[in-house]
Scaffold this active site. Sequence first.
Site, short mmCIF file in Angstrom:
data_model
loop_
_atom_site.label_atom_id
_atom_site.label_comp_id
_atom_site.label_asym_id
_atom_site.label_seq_id
_atom_site.Cartn_x
_atom_site.Cartn_y
_atom_site.Cartn_z
N ASP A 23 -0.17 -4.11 -2.23
CA ASP A 23 -0.45 -5.46 -2.71
C ASP A 23 -0.99 -6.30 -1.57
O ASP A 23 -0.69 -6.07 -0.40
CB ASP A 23 0.79 -6.09 -3.34
CG ASP A 23 2.09 -5.65 -2.67
OD1 ASP A 23 2.04 -5.07 -1.58
OD2 ASP A 23 3.15 -5.89 -3.26
N GLU A 40 2.56 -11.09 -6.62
CA GLU A 40 3.60 -12.11 -6.68
C GLU A 40 3.56 -12.91 -7.97
O GLU A 40 4.58 -13.43 -8.43
CB GLU A 40 3.48 -13.06 -5.48
CG GLU A 40 3.68 -12.39 -4.13
CD GLU A 40 5.11 -11.94 -3.89
OE1 GLU A 40 5.99 -12.26 -4.71
OE2 GLU A 40 5.36 -11.26 -2.88
#
Length: 384
Positions: free
Chosen positions: A76, A135
């Site tokens: 990520d 997120e």
Amino acid sequence: MSQLTNDELIQIRRHLHQIPELAMHEVQTRDYLIEVISQMNLEYAEIRDQIATLPTAILVRVNGSDPLRTIGYRTDIDALPVDEQTGLAYASQHPHVMHACGHDVHMTVALGVLNHFLEHRPKDNLVFFFQPAEESQNGGKVAFEQGLFEGKWRPDEFYGLHDNPDLPAGSIGCRMGTLFAGTTEVNVDFRGKSGHAAFPQDANDMVVAASQFINQVQTIISRSINPIESGVITFGLMQAGTIRNVISGSARLEGTIRGLTQVMIERIIERLKQVAAGIASSYDCDVDIQFNQGGYLPVENNPELTKRLIDFFTQDDGTQFIETEPAMTGEDFGYLLAKFPGTMFWLGVNDDSQLHSATFKPDEAAISKGISSINSFLEYRMTN
């Protein structure tokens, strides 16, 4: 570019740490990642970026020498809306944004693994996915739904890591079953009738209705689910009323559900719906309950692949392996593991501060150790 040195890896991580960006806005991050990747030996590689439907995502495919499978590796790339308070010389240069979850470490490790297999051609194909919006905004789910993993970009199995400040730097942690809980947002709106505080008989008080809802919800975990399983329901926001002497005709609750399996989450959702219906009937009001899970499914590791990974790391002389407990925090890699068999594991980064804190400072010694362990496992996997 030859094999990245430890000093080069640390400099990459520190540069990434200075340019954190929020979900779906990782433009500077993507450009820097492309800059680093473009300096590597790309003789056996293909790159996809500037993807119209997900412009900050990057896919890199390393074509294997004699492939039996395509192995996916995900990192990520987004950051958090946190004001950094580390005092580091290479602290965030973007106000109110910080890599407080360690995605700068995640990216650096992925670059190190990619660089290794570009210098040492793998037997199997590898697809590296530099994913935006972990997120928030469900980057993994969006990527899957937009068809990024079709054709030669489709992995047969998927791996990814998350850093862990509670584990020694460079250690690997994992477990059979669920590593991260699934998360679901829940919003509840109550609508009754407002009125004067002195005449409650002429109103329908939604502060009372919402309060009773909260009280009844507490019994879901204690009385509606198996006590040896785990679930959480938290309502962190309650809004109602305008002034002390007016009965509120509306109220709103916002909360979160956590569960270690999707079955558990769905059971909790069903019970919440039943409680809401009961409150609506008991208090003669309207109760509207809405759920949003998005891509944040439980990170349920594939049994066969996870056993192989744990067996390898347990026996690998270069790896300190630690069996871990499940975490109630969420991770959108769970969505991809619901679509592809795979495993998520921890990389220890040894810090007193926790993930998402403004003082989070992962130990950079974890980077080269993590890369070495992952390289060894992937090379083992290609022959086993």
